[in-house]
Design an enzyme around this catalytic site. Structure first.
Site, PDB file in Angstrom:
ATOM      1  N   ASP A 134      13.293   3.895   0.274  1.00 12.00           N
ATOM      2  CA  ASP A 134      13.590   3.622  -1.135  1.00 12.00           C
ATOM      3  C   ASP A 134      15.091   3.505  -1.358  1.00 12.00           C
ATOM      4  OD1 ASP A 134      11.057   3.386  -2.118  1.00 12.00           O
ATOM      5  OD2 ASP A 134      10.917   5.417  -2.909  1.00 12.00           O
ATOM      6  N   TRP A 187       0.871  -1.188   0.000  1.00 16.91           N
ATOM      7  CA  TRP A 187       0.000   0.000   0.000  1.00 16.91           C
ATOM      8  C   TRP A 187       0.904   1.234   0.000  1.00 16.91           C
ATOM      9  CZ3 TRP A 187      -5.546   0.041   1.535  1.00 16.91           C
ATOM     10  CH2 TRP A 187      -6.057   1.323   1.663  1.00 16.91           C
ATOM     11  N   ASP A 188       1.044   1.847  -1.166  1.00 14.67           N
ATOM     12  CA  ASP A 188       2.004   2.930  -1.328  1.00 14.67           C
ATOM     13  C   ASP A 188       1.307   4.295  -1.263  1.00 14.67           C
ATOM     14  OD1 ASP A 188       4.451   4.127  -1.740  1.00 14.67           O
ATOM     15  OD2 ASP A 188       4.913   3.019  -3.571  1.00 14.67           O
TER      16      ASP A 188
HETATM   17  C1  GLA Z   1       7.545   4.141  -4.372  1.00 19.96           C
HETATM   18  C2  GLA Z   1       7.965   2.946  -3.561  1.00 19.96           C
HETATM   19  C3  GLA Z   1       8.846   2.041  -4.379  1.00 19.96           C
HETATM   20  C4  GLA Z   1       8.095   1.616  -5.631  1.00 19.96           C
HETATM   21  C5  GLA Z   1       7.636   2.824  -6.399  1.00 19.96           C
HETATM   22  C6  GLA Z   1       6.730   2.444  -7.541  1.00 19.96           C
HETATM   23  O1  GLA Z   1       8.618   4.986  -4.628  1.00 19.96           O
HETATM   24  O2  GLA Z   1       8.605   3.345  -2.398  1.00 19.96           O
HETATM   25  O3  GLA Z   1       9.240   0.920  -3.625  1.00 19.96           O
HETATM   26  O4  GLA Z   1       7.002   0.812  -5.270  1.00 19.96           O
HETATM   27  O5  GLA Z   1       6.926   3.735  -5.580  1.00 19.96           O
HETATM   28  O6  GLA Z   1       6.301   3.525  -8.263  1.00 19.96           O
END
Ligand code: GLA
Length: 728
Positions: free
Chosen positions: A548, A477-478
């Protein structure tokens, strides 16, 4: 245990190692008399001295007694505009336009078990685990009552707090500030520790001595943020991992927050924590109640290490819910850093076959599978599969993945919408933005108005359709931008100050609904990595993508800072390719494994590029994860040495609760010629036991390892070591 002395209006909260005491004095002012290492009890209000202080006014009840001032008394929940000029906990705007909040004691009651908060995250506990104290205060002139809630988890030294503000009058009241916690300290000779950074550099530890005035961290980004974490500490200046009294305070909240400390004029200090007052204004109609988010407090009389371990234990037992509380999380492989948006069915399947052959257990299809999304500028909101990339749909793909012996997981970003999407075309008014004002975009996207039921309903139905039509056992879930132009068409102009908080409540409501409808689906939280790594999210998502930044050396600091409040097993940690995409650094595969193995383990790289030798190492790492997971999940975590810019090795230790087995991890930083011989002192072992170390036939006595240390071999730059210790 909570000891209630009604006659003296004295409340003593006793935990395993700490005492917290509150007393309503002769005027009904709720005093905070003590919080710190455990004391036998008694009325600690005798610790408070009185003196006539210039410009510190006296409340009406004090009459001519000029030594009695709200400005100098240690308060449990400070008011505003009535003579206490330090940080306020409560700010009210009353119907006559006045801004005074001045609270007095009404009554108190005990409950067994932990109180619950409706629609918000909170630690939970039965009568065996926790007790509740509810103290009611009142501002009689305003007809406003405040219920202070205390949850006491004795075994964990954990005290939770929240406040309910009730409008008992017959005119509306506007709430401009309602802290979750207020804590007064008799001495301001304290260090303030915060966890700060930004995207790809979250939760770096910063420590400074309190200076006069207010110092604070917070977020006005609508999410708890990469920049400052809603967890702070105060400690004695000499405190370290093993020594000194320290206090940790966390807010179980994923939106705007403020944690402020004031070093006051008489060398005392006050900490307040709660929803950030920026653009916060909540209207309480007659009879209505506002509940603050929960704050969690933990005092350790013996340094940071024990504070962290108590937080970890409490979170594991009383915050993480459902089937994932104790279960080993599957070793995942994620498509993002392997392919980004550039994949089709065949490429994914090749990748999945490689992953399955190496022993990976969960295949996560990251961004790019829906709408017509081939970069990050389109399709958010269109939660249906891109048939050009995946002609058989997710149902067929998940079956193929399952047939390889792996579970199937999916990335979603349900709080967002792209202008280039069917959802936006159909409902342009579903975004947060004042009518007529140009958009501010973040990653080309806009934020859906989660304060609105119909928006959440639409997204729920779209997600549920996906979950019903494919065998999806994991969701990532981003949430990939901060909130701006925060305004909802669904609320009148006078209530726009509620939108930030209602947004967070909307996110929680949807997460809870998805969770309940799909109890076996593991949800991993994410916000561009660790932009929403907080105890609020952990209640819904028992693991969170830590950052990230997957560079193993940078991750040492990120995971180190995160570990002060959050258990290692909640930190999503993956091995990725080198040179690392964020730093350009090349770290050996073994070391990338050592770092990721200390969290919730997985891979995020094109496995097709691995050499045979590297594949053998990956298989060994997967085996290592299976062997060490239980220890990492249930054991105690010791930070042995902090990540250091001068290249000294970073070391940490996981120790089983019976102290019979432990796992030592060491990663060396930059190396220069002629390095010193180094020893690392272990902690948490049984000094009387003898431990066998991996690859060493002669056992080491526990006391030698702890007092004299373990002599590290000469490690080359960025090399690492992972050693088991087993008691004989
Ligand atoms: C975010 C997340 C990454 C990836 C990208 C996809 O940056 O933190 O892990 O899922 O989105 O767009």
């Amino acid at each position: 245990m909570i000891i209630q002395d009604n006659e003296k209006r004295l409340f003593t909260l006793q935990t395993r190692s700490t005492t917290y005491q509150i007393k309503a004095d002769q005027n009904g002012v709720l005093l905070h008399t003590y919080y710190g290492p455990k004391l036998s009890g008694g009325d600690l209000s005798r610790l408070i001295r009185f003196a006539d202080r210039g410009f510190s006014p006296n409340p009406n009840e004090a009459g001519n007694d000029r030594t009695y001032s709200l400005d100098t008394l240690p308060q449990e929940y400070s008011g505003s505009g009535a003579g206490d000029f330090r940080l306020p906990s409560l700010e009210l705007e009353l119907s006559d336009g006045s801004y005074v909040a001045d609270l007095r004691y009404i009554d108190a009651k005990l409950q067994s078990g932990k109180y619950t908060l409706e629609a918000m995250p909170a630690f939970f506990g039965s009568a065996e685990d926790a007790d509740t104290l509810i103290i009611t205060l009142e501002d009689a002139a305003a007809h406003v009552r405040v219920e202070l809630l205390y949850g006491v988890f004795e075994a964990y030294d954990l005290i939770t707090r929240a406040a309910r503000i009730v409008n008992c009058g017959d005119t509306p009241v506007r709430l401009h500030r309602a802290a979750s916690l207020c804590l007064d300290f008799p001495s301001a000779d304290l260090d303030f520790i915060t966890f700060d950074g930004g995207h790809v550099k979250e939760r770096g530890l910063n420590r400074t001595r309190l200076r006069p005035g207010v110092q604070s961290v917070g977020s006005i980004r609508g999410i708890s943020s990469h920049q400052h974490n809603p967890f702070v500490m105060l400690c004695e200046p000499g405190a370290d991992e093993e020594h000194g009294t320290c206090y940790g305070a966390a807010l179980l909240y994923s939106g705007n927050f403020e944690a402020a400390v004031e070093r006051c004029q008489f060398e005392d200090a006050r900490l307040t924590m709660g929803i950030h007052p920026f653009h916060f204004c909540w209207t309480l109609e007659p009879g209505q109640t506002f509940t603050t988010p929960e704050a969690a407090l933990l005092c350790s009389p013996s340094g940071f290490g024990e504070m962290s371990r108590q937080f970890h234990r409490a979170i594991r037992a009383h915050l993480l819910r459902d089937v994932w509380q104790d279960r080993r999380k599957p070793i995942l492989v994620n498509s993002w850093e392997a392919f980004y948006f550039d994949y089709d069915h065949d490429r994914l399947l090749r990748f999945a076959r490689e992953a399955a052959a190496l022993g990976m257990e969960l295949f996560v299809l990251d961004d790019g599978w829906f709408g017509h999304r081939n970069d990050d500028c389109s399709s958010l909101g269109d939660w249906w599969v891109n048939k050009e990339k995946l002609p058989g749909g997710l149902g067929a793909l998940s079956k193929e993945i399952n047939a390889l012996g792996m579970e199937f997981g999916l990335w979603i970003e349900p709080e967002m919408v792209s202008e280039d999407s069917c959802l936006y075309q159909a409902h342009p008014d579903w975004v947060l933005n004042p009518a007529g004002r140009p958009y501010t975009r973040g990653r080309c996207q806009l934020v859906l108005d989660y304060t609105r039921e119909e928006v959440r309903e639409y997204i729920f139905q779209a997600l549920q359709k996906l979950l019903d039509n494919a065998n999806i056992s994991y969701l990532k879930w981003d949430m990939n931008r901060a909130l701006t132009q925060v305004w909802s068409v669904a609320l009148p102009s006078g209530r726009q100050g509620e939108v930030y908080h209602r947004y967070v409540l909307g996110v929680y409501a949807l997460l809870e609904r998805v969770r309940q409808a799909n109890p076996h689906t593991l949800i991993e939280g994410c916000s561009g990595g660790g932009g929403r790594f907080d105890m609020g999210m952990l209640y819904y998502t028992p693991q969170i993508w830590c950052s990230d930044n997957t560079d193993a050396i940078d991750r040492l600091s990120i995971q180190y800072g995160t570990s002060f409040a959050y258990p290692p097993a909640t930190m999503g940690a993956h091995v990725s390719a080198v040179p690392n995409e964020q730093t350009g650094r090349s770290v050996p595969l073994e070391t990338r494994g050592t770092v990721a193995l200390s969290g919730t383990f997985g891979y995020e790289m094109d496995l097709g590029t691995l050499s045979e030798e590297e594949k053998t190492l990956v298989v060994r790492q997967i085996q290592a994860y299976k062997e060490s997971y239980e220890l990492i999940q249930t054991g105690d975590y010791y930070r042995l040495t902090p990540p250091s810019p001068d290249g000294a090795p970073t070391a940490w230790l996981h120790v089983s609760s019976d102290r019979r087995s432990a796992l030592l991890s060491v990663v060396s930083g930059q190396v220069h010629a002629g390095p010193p011989f180094r020893r690392v002192k272990l902690r948490g072992l049984d000094p009387a036991l003898r431990y066998r170390l991996t690859g060493d036939d002669t056992p080491w006595p526990g006391d030698v390892l702890m007092q004299a240390g373990y002599p590290l071999p000469m490690l080359g730059e960025y090399q690492s070591l992972r050693l088991w210790l087993k008691a004989e």
